[in-house]
Write a protein that holds these residues in place. Structure first.
Motif, PDB file in Angstrom:
ATOM      1  N   GLU A  29       0.831  -1.200   0.000  1.00  0.00           N
ATOM      2  CA  GLU A  29       0.000   0.000   0.000  1.00  0.00           C
ATOM      3  C   GLU A  29       0.868   1.253   0.000  1.00  0.00           C
ATOM      4  OE1 GLU A  29      -2.544  -0.424   3.416  1.00  0.00           O
ATOM      5  OE2 GLU A  29      -4.194  -1.145   2.158  1.00  0.00           O
ATOM      6  N   GLU A  30       0.336   2.324  -0.602  1.00  0.00           N
ATOM      7  CA  GLU A  30       1.039   3.603  -0.671  1.00  0.00           C
ATOM      8  C   GLU A  30       0.038   4.717  -0.388  1.00  0.00           C
ATOM      9  OE1 GLU A  30       3.446   5.680  -0.129  1.00  0.00           O
ATOM     10  OE2 GLU A  30       4.729   4.561  -1.527  1.00  0.00           O
ATOM     11  N   ARG A  31       0.504   5.789   0.201  1.00  0.00           N
ATOM     12  CA  ARG A  31      -0.375   6.931   0.421  1.00  0.00           C
ATOM     13  C   ARG A  31      -0.922   7.426  -0.914  1.00  0.00           C
ATOM     14  NH1 ARG A  31       3.462  10.865   3.419  1.00  0.00           N
ATOM     15  NH2 ARG A  31       4.935   9.687   2.144  1.00  0.00           N
ATOM     16  N   LEU A  32      -2.205   7.723  -0.919  1.00  0.00           N
ATOM     17  CA  LEU A  32      -2.890   8.060  -2.161  1.00  0.00           C
ATOM     18  C   LEU A  32      -2.261   9.256  -2.850  1.00  0.00           C
ATOM     19  CD1 LEU A  32      -5.181   7.638  -4.169  1.00  0.00           C
ATOM     20  CD2 LEU A  32      -6.693   8.912  -2.624  1.00  0.00           C
ATOM     21  N   GLN A  33      -1.980  10.323  -2.093  1.00  0.00           N
ATOM     22  CA  GLN A  33      -1.412  11.521  -2.728  1.00  0.00           C
ATOM     23  C   GLN A  33      -0.044  11.262  -3.334  1.00  0.00           C
ATOM     24  OE1 GLN A  33      -2.078  11.187   0.508  1.00  0.00           O
ATOM     25  NE2 GLN A  33      -0.627  12.274   1.828  1.00  0.00           N
ATOM     26  N   LYS A  34       0.751  10.389  -2.677  1.00  0.00           N
ATOM     27  CA  LYS A  34       2.071  10.062  -3.206  1.00  0.00           C
ATOM     28  C   LYS A  34       1.943   9.227  -4.468  1.00  0.00           C
ATOM     29  CE  LYS A  34       6.536   8.064  -1.903  1.00  0.00           C
ATOM     30  NZ  LYS A  34       7.324   7.436  -0.804  1.00  0.00           N
ATOM     31  N   ALA A  35       1.014   8.261  -4.457  1.00  0.00           N
ATOM     32  CA  ALA A  35       0.807   7.406  -5.626  1.00  0.00           C
ATOM     33  C   ALA A  35       0.308   8.213  -6.817  1.00  0.00           C
ATOM     34  CB  ALA A  35      -0.181   6.301  -5.288  1.00  0.00           C
ATOM     35  N   LYS A  68      -4.949   5.082   1.728  1.00  0.00           N
ATOM     36  CA  LYS A  68      -3.873   4.368   1.039  1.00  0.00           C
ATOM     37  C   LYS A  68      -4.447   3.601  -0.142  1.00  0.00           C
ATOM     38  CE  LYS A  68      -0.642   3.984   4.870  1.00  0.00           C
ATOM     39  NZ  LYS A  68       0.260   3.089   5.649  1.00  0.00           N
ATOM     40  N   VAL A  69      -3.583   3.285  -1.088  1.00  0.00           N
ATOM     41  CA  VAL A  69      -4.005   2.612  -2.304  1.00  0.00           C
ATOM     42  C   VAL A  69      -2.951   1.586  -2.686  1.00  0.00           C
ATOM     43  CG1 VAL A  69      -2.905   4.308  -3.829  1.00  0.00           C
ATOM     44  CG2 VAL A  69      -4.903   3.027  -4.629  1.00  0.00           C
ATOM     45  N   LYS A  70      -3.360   0.547  -3.391  1.00  0.00           N
ATOM     46  CA  LYS A  70      -2.428  -0.501  -3.803  1.00  0.00           C
ATOM     47  C   LYS A  70      -2.747  -0.916  -5.233  1.00  0.00           C
ATOM     48  CE  LYS A  70      -5.296  -4.231  -1.893  1.00  0.00           C
ATOM     49  NZ  LYS A  70      -6.417  -3.338  -1.592  1.00  0.00           N
ATOM     50  N   PRO A  71      -1.813  -1.616  -5.894  1.00  0.00           N
ATOM     51  CA  PRO A  71      -2.081  -2.087  -7.254  1.00  0.00           C
ATOM     52  C   PRO A  71      -3.363  -2.911  -7.300  1.00  0.00           C
ATOM     53  CG  PRO A  71       0.227  -2.356  -6.735  1.00  0.00           C
ATOM     54  CD  PRO A  71      -0.429  -1.941  -5.455  1.00  0.00           C
ATOM     55  N   GLY A  72      -4.181  -2.652  -8.317  1.00  0.00           N
ATOM     56  CA  GLY A  72      -5.455  -3.334  -8.463  1.00  0.00           C
ATOM     57  C   GLY A  72      -6.626  -2.490  -8.030  1.00  0.00           C
ATOM     58  N   ASP A  73      -6.379  -1.469  -7.188  1.00  0.00           N
ATOM     59  CA  ASP A  73      -7.452  -0.556  -6.790  1.00  0.00           C
ATOM     60  C   ASP A  73      -7.831   0.342  -7.965  1.00  0.00           C
ATOM     61  OD1 ASP A  73      -7.575  -1.516  -4.242  1.00  0.00           O
ATOM     62  OD2 ASP A  73      -6.269   0.018  -3.373  1.00  0.00           O
ATOM     63  N   GLU A  74      -9.100   0.685  -8.054  1.00  0.00           N
ATOM     64  CA  GLU A  74      -9.573   1.586  -9.100  1.00  0.00           C
ATOM     65  C   GLU A  74      -9.619   3.003  -8.547  1.00  0.00           C
ATOM     66  OE1 GLU A  74     -13.017   0.989 -12.167  1.00  0.00           O
ATOM     67  OE2 GLU A  74     -13.845   2.084 -10.454  1.00  0.00           O
ATOM     68  N   VAL A  75      -8.796   3.855  -9.100  1.00  0.00           N
ATOM     69  CA  VAL A  75      -8.713   5.250  -8.661  1.00  0.00           C
ATOM     70  C   VAL A  75      -9.292   6.142  -9.747  1.00  0.00           C
ATOM     71  CG1 VAL A  75      -7.177   7.109  -7.911  1.00  0.00           C
ATOM     72  CG2 VAL A  75      -6.646   4.730  -7.323  1.00  0.00           C
ATOM     73  N   ARG A  76     -10.177   7.042  -9.342  1.00  0.00           N
ATOM     74  CA  ARG A  76     -10.789   7.968 -10.294  1.00  0.00           C
ATOM     75  C   ARG A  76     -10.641   9.407  -9.812  1.00  0.00           C
ATOM     76  NH1 ARG A  76     -14.179   5.855 -14.271  1.00  0.00           N
ATOM     77  NH2 ARG A  76     -14.419   3.565 -14.165  1.00  0.00           N
ATOM     78  N   LEU A  77     -10.414  10.294 -10.761  1.00  0.00           N
ATOM     79  CA  LEU A  77     -10.337  11.723 -10.501  1.00  0.00           C
ATOM     80  C   LEU A  77     -11.427  12.409 -11.300  1.00  0.00           C
ATOM     81  CD1 LEU A  77      -9.024  14.347  -9.468  1.00  0.00           C
ATOM     82  CD2 LEU A  77      -7.426  14.208 -11.397  1.00  0.00           C
TER      83      LEU A  77
END
Length: 278
Positions: A29-35, A68-77
């Protein structure tokens, strides 16, 4: 930073370090803003503002600061899916010999050549330029997959040395060289060379080796122009502890081995994953 190659010990170390590179599936997992920042959307501060404004969602839910977010998560802006990129645990570092006429940008509306077109292709991360060189300047450019290493080398508080070979039409006096070491006043503030040495020349052209600890726009050229001298050629030969390899031709790159990357991270005071040492 070059390491001697070929010994059994170094081969063993490189294999061990290479094993520390993580596949996308192994990244935690990584902090969302950093990712998001690593994925090229904007700076971390910009990403924090977007998250605070409820414009970012993860797996269908509006994200909050600290998420936090990790590979495989769906992130939308703003409802549009973001293509996420993920860093390797062990950074990659490339030394590139920039030619005059190349741009340090990912995309040029006029279709001119950019340095990023010359680099090895990455699938799960991206190249970050450590500083820039203007259109008419050649020499050493450094690229890395580690944003922390890039920040460590470019942030003004670290005062990283940059060394240039400069050819000018005309010649500085000893008094002028002393003034450049002590500091002169430019339009955007004081500037000085940590060192400046005359390197000879032919005819009306003279070469100088100069070192400074910042990278303001056209700073080296403007410092010579302060004395009415025009720079006809400017080449960066060193950035911090990294030097332009003598056999590296213009337009070519050299990727540091795992042991060389380890040496760079130690020199920069960083852990293998890019975090600052306590």
């Amino acid at each position: 930073m070059r390491q001697r190659a070929g010994s059994q010990h170094e081969v063993a170390v490189q294999k061990q370090l290479r094993a520390k590179r993580l596949t996308t599936e192994q990244v935690g997992e990584e902090r969302l803003q950093k990712a998001l920042a690593f994925s090229g959307i904007g700076s971390r501060r910009d990403m924090e503002e977007l998250i605070a404004a409820a414009r970012v969602s993860v797996n269908g839910k509006i994200a909050e600061l600290g998420a936090k977010v990790k590979p495989g998560d769906e992130v939308r802006l703003d409802g549009k899916r973001v293509t996420m990129r993920w860093p390797d645990r062990l950074a990659r570092v490339v030394l590139y010999h920039k030619q005059e006429g190349e741009l340090v940008t990912r995309d040029d509306p006029q279709g001119r050549v950019t340095v990023f077109e010359r680099l090895p292709r990455l699938t799960s991360s991206k190249w970050i330029a450590v500083g820039r060189l203007d259109f008419n300047t050649s020499g050493l450019l450094i690229f890395t997959t580690s944003g922390d290493l890039a920040n460590q080398m470019t942030h003004p508080r670290f005062e990283m040395e940059r060394e240039y070979a400069v050819r000018v039409l005309g010649e500085l006096t000893e008094e002028q060289m002393t003034e450049l070491r002590k500091g002169i006043e430019l339009d955007d503030g004081p500037a000085k060379f940590t060192s400046i040495r005359a390197q000879g020349g032919e005819g009306t052209n003279r070469w100088y080796s100069v070192v400074l600890k910042e990278g303001r726009n056209r700073e080296v050229r403007r410092m010579f122009e302060h004395y009415g001298l025009t720079v006809s050629r400017l080449m960066r030969v060193r950035f911090g502890a990294l030097t332009l390899p003598g056999r590296l031709k213009r337009g070519q790159f050299y990727e540091l081995s795992e042991t060389e990357v380890l040496a760079v991270m130690k020199w920069a005071g960083l852990k293998l994953n890019g975090e600052a040492k306590e």
